[in-house]
Write an enzyme that holds these catalytic residues in place. Structure first.
Site, PDB file in Angstrom:
ATOM      1  N   ARG A  80     -78.505   3.018 102.400  1.00  0.00           N
ATOM      2  CA  ARG A  80     -78.305   4.234 101.618  1.00  0.00           C
ATOM      3  C   ARG A  80     -78.500   5.491 102.459  1.00  0.00           C
ATOM      4  NH1 ARG A  80     -75.021   4.477  98.550  1.00  0.00           N
ATOM      5  NH2 ARG A  80     -74.377   6.203  99.861  1.00  0.00           N
TER       6      ARG A  80
ATOM      7  N   LYS B   6     -74.819  29.791 104.641  1.00  0.00           N
ATOM      8  CA  LYS B   6     -74.872  29.195 103.304  1.00  0.00           C
ATOM      9  C   LYS B   6     -74.782  27.674 103.427  1.00  0.00           C
ATOM     10  CE  LYS B   6     -72.807  33.276 101.142  1.00  0.00           C
ATOM     11  NZ  LYS B   6     -71.647  33.839 100.428  1.00  0.00           N
TER      12      LYS B   6
ATOM     13  N   LYS C 296     -76.250  44.607 108.336  1.00  0.00           N
ATOM     14  CA  LYS C 296     -75.618  44.813 107.041  1.00  0.00           C
ATOM     15  C   LYS C 296     -76.024  46.157 106.448  1.00  0.00           C
ATOM     16  CE  LYS C 296     -74.981  39.931 105.976  1.00  0.00           C
ATOM     17  NZ  LYS C 296     -75.020  38.908 104.903  1.00  0.00           N
TER      18      LYS C 296
ATOM     19  N   GLU D 255     -71.525  44.829 109.696  1.00  0.00           N
ATOM     20  CA  GLU D 255     -70.725  44.709 108.479  1.00  0.00           C
ATOM     21  C   GLU D 255     -70.242  46.087 108.052  1.00  0.00           C
ATOM     22  OE1 GLU D 255     -71.638  42.218 104.613  1.00  0.00           O
ATOM     23  OE2 GLU D 255     -72.594  44.184 104.466  1.00  0.00           O
TER      24      GLU D 255
ATOM     25  N   ASP E 295     -65.666  43.594 105.319  1.00  0.00           N
ATOM     26  CA  ASP E 295     -66.119  42.972 104.088  1.00  0.00           C
ATOM     27  C   ASP E 295     -65.246  43.364 102.902  1.00  0.00           C
ATOM     28  OD1 ASP E 295     -67.849  41.425 102.470  1.00  0.00           O
ATOM     29  OD2 ASP E 295     -68.946  43.217 101.878  1.00  0.00           O
TER      30      ASP E 295
END
Length: 279
Positions: A101, A136, A168, A197, A218
């Site tokens: 597994r 992410k 940012k 950004e 962006d």
């Protein structure tokens, strides 16, 4: 420490963690099988996929029982078809079943990432754009997923908060301006890539004048993306980000930007359906 060494250490640690959560105090079902019984088996894919994760599978079996032998019939990055055999195994039956597994979890998840990425990469293969992942990622699986991204024909953005600057809106506000933020970044860590950004063409001009290495555009409109490429004249690398979907990916790639970053490469992963069978 370079990425390869970080990846190796992460693989050992995360595989150990996956085995601890699965085996716990011991595999009581495997104890039904005589200790001396030997077995062989193989793993197949039930669907079309791009493979990633061989070394994680190897590590699972190594940590469970180093006497188990594996014969791989595919390489990471290979495209495979339903019912294709991926690898064969031989060793103590208990060990094969105890490791099953965890080994398949790693292979199905990382192959899911690679398969997802290969689909995106194929759509923009006619352009010069490079598709980038983001931070992410699934918690604890950052390096494994970023490795799988490359198996699918896409590329890595920064690995974490330590290897490159990404300035940012809030950073700019706290520093006072784009120029001040970039200057401070150069002072703190000379040689580290500096990305800024931007949300409009005016901010793009400021970032260019301040000498940013990479400029994130962006959620720019398609017209503004084309204008940004014209204004830039190759002075910095341009990265389109935000609102990327199946309808906009190719048109954005065709504007001439250098990069497109897509969080879905890693956060929207669907595991590949695999099956292990004892012979």
């Amino acid at each position: 420490m370079n990425f390869t060494e970080r990846l190796r250490q992460s693989r050992i640690e995360t595989v150990a963690g996956s085995l601890r959560e699965d085996i716990g105090d011991g595999d009581i079902t495997a104890q039904l099988i005589p200790r001396e019984k030997q077995a062989s088996g193989h793993v197949i894919t039930r669907e079309q996929a791009t493979i990633a994760g061989r070394q994680w599978v190897d590590e699972v079996f190594r940590q469970v029982d180093s006497s188990v032998s594996l014969e791989w019939l595919v390489q990471d990055g290979d495209s495979v078809s339903p019912n294709q055999v991926l690898f064969r195994m031989k060793g103590p039956a208990r060990s094969l079943l105890t490791a099953e597994r965890s080994a398949l979890n790693w292979l199905q998840t990382l192959s899911g990432v690679a398969t997802n990425c290969s689909g995106y990469a194929a759509q923009v293969a006619h352009t010069g754009v490079r598709l980038l992942d983001t931070r992410k990622t699934l918690p604890g699986l950052r390096l494994a997923q970023k490795y799988a991204v490359t198996c699918g024909g896409c590329d890595n953005h920064r690995i974490g908060l330590w290897d490159a600057f990404l300035i940012k809106e809030n950073h700019i506000s706290a520093c006072g301006s784009i120029a001040r933020a970039i200057n401070e970044a150069r002072r703190i860590a000379p040689g580290k890539p500096v990305e800024v950004e931007t949300e409009n063409l005016a901010e793009l001009e400021q970032a260019l004048n301040a000498g940013a290495d990479i400029i994130m555009l962006d959620e720019f409109s398609m017209d503004d993306l084309r204008m940004a490429v014209t204004i830039n004249e190759g002075r910095a690398k341009l990265e389109a980000s935000g609102g990327i979907n199946a309808d906009t990916l190719v048109p954005i790639a065709e504007t001439g930007v250098d990069y497109i970053s897509i969080g879905a490469l890693t956060k929207d992963v669907k595991a590949i359906d695999l099956s292990m069978r004892l012979d």
